[in-house]
Design a protein around this motif. Sequence first.
Motif, short mmCIF file in Angstrom:
data_model
loop_
_atom_site.label_atom_id
_atom_site.label_comp_id
_atom_site.label_asym_id
_atom_site.label_seq_id
_atom_site.Cartn_x
_atom_site.Cartn_y
_atom_site.Cartn_z
N MET A 1 -44.90 120.61 38.15
CA MET A 1 -44.35 119.73 37.13
C MET A 1 -43.78 120.56 35.96
O MET A 1 -42.70 120.25 35.45
N ASP A 2 -44.48 121.61 35.55
CA ASP A 2 -44.01 122.43 34.44
C ASP A 2 -42.68 123.11 34.77
O ASP A 2 -41.78 123.16 33.92
N VAL A 3 -42.54 123.63 35.98
CA VAL A 3 -41.28 124.27 36.38
C VAL A 3 -40.16 123.24 36.43
O VAL A 3 -39.04 123.50 35.99
N ALA A 4 -40.46 122.04 36.94
CA ALA A 4 -39.45 120.98 37.01
C ALA A 4 -39.01 120.57 35.60
O ALA A 4 -37.81 120.38 35.36
N ILE A 5 -39.94 120.47 34.68
CA ILE A 5 -39.59 120.13 33.30
C ILE A 5 -38.73 121.23 32.68
O ILE A 5 -37.74 120.94 32.00
N GLU A 6 -39.08 122.50 32.93
CA GLU A 6 -38.25 123.60 32.44
C GLU A 6 -36.82 123.50 32.98
O GLU A 6 -35.86 123.74 32.25
N GLU A 7 -36.71 123.11 34.24
CA GLU A 7 -35.39 122.97 34.87
C GLU A 7 -34.59 121.83 34.22
O GLU A 7 -33.39 121.96 33.99
N LEU A 8 -35.26 120.72 33.91
CA LEU A 8 -34.58 119.63 33.20
C LEU A 8 -34.06 120.13 31.85
O LEU A 8 -32.91 119.88 31.49
N TYR A 9 -34.92 120.84 31.11
CA TYR A 9 -34.51 121.36 29.80
C TYR A 9 -33.36 122.35 29.95
O TYR A 9 -32.42 122.34 29.15
N ARG A 10 -33.41 123.20 30.96
CA ARG A 10 -32.37 124.20 31.16
C ARG A 10 -31.01 123.54 31.43
O ARG A 10 -29.96 124.08 31.09
N ASN A 11 -31.04 122.34 32.01
CA ASN A 11 -29.79 121.67 32.39
C ASN A 11 -29.37 120.55 31.44
O ASN A 11 -28.48 119.77 31.76
N ARG A 12 -30.02 120.51 30.26
CA ARG A 12 -29.57 119.57 29.22
C ARG A 12 -28.17 119.93 28.80
O ARG A 12 -27.82 121.11 28.71
N ASN A 13 -27.37 118.93 28.54
CA ASN A 13 -25.98 119.10 28.08
C ASN A 13 -25.06 119.75 29.11
O ASN A 13 -23.93 120.06 28.78
N SER A 14 -25.54 119.97 30.32
CA SER A 14 -24.65 120.38 31.40
C SER A 14 -24.76 119.32 32.49
O SER A 14 -23.84 118.54 32.69
#
Length: 148
Positions: free
Chosen positions: A116-129
């Motif tokens: 879940m933590d890695v998935a959340i990091e991935e969501l954050y990394r792809n904000r605004n893209s």
Amino acid sequence: HCSEKEIESLKIAAMLHDIGKIAIPDNILLKKGRLTDEEYTVIKGHPIIGEDILKPVMLMDTERMIIRHHHERWDGLGYPDGLAREEIPFLSRILSVADSFDAMISNRPYRGALTMDVAIEELYRNRNSQFDKEIVGAFVSTCRNLYC
């Protein structure tokens, strides 16, 4: 905030959003390796196929719209219509984040589930893209309240 009617439409669309994949051959859906450009083009047809499957159900106009646009991207590089930012229906933007998160934390033929933590990091990394940053923030906040 969503109205009760919007939440109900979102629930229905979430259940049916990949219905168009019934027309995608299993050798593509279940492929363990990287998809070829041609295979990816076939996969990209599933939102339109899903919309078409549901067209006879007249009461599902909102749900069809959500389904059609759930693979659009905030930066306009998504499919099927290349919509960007607020052109993407609000409920489709919500489903995009939720569906992507679900895909990341689920086992796939080509990779194991992410934490879940890695998935959340991935969501954050792809904000605004890929994703609307406001929806990512609301989703992560809700997710952490439910699971942490």
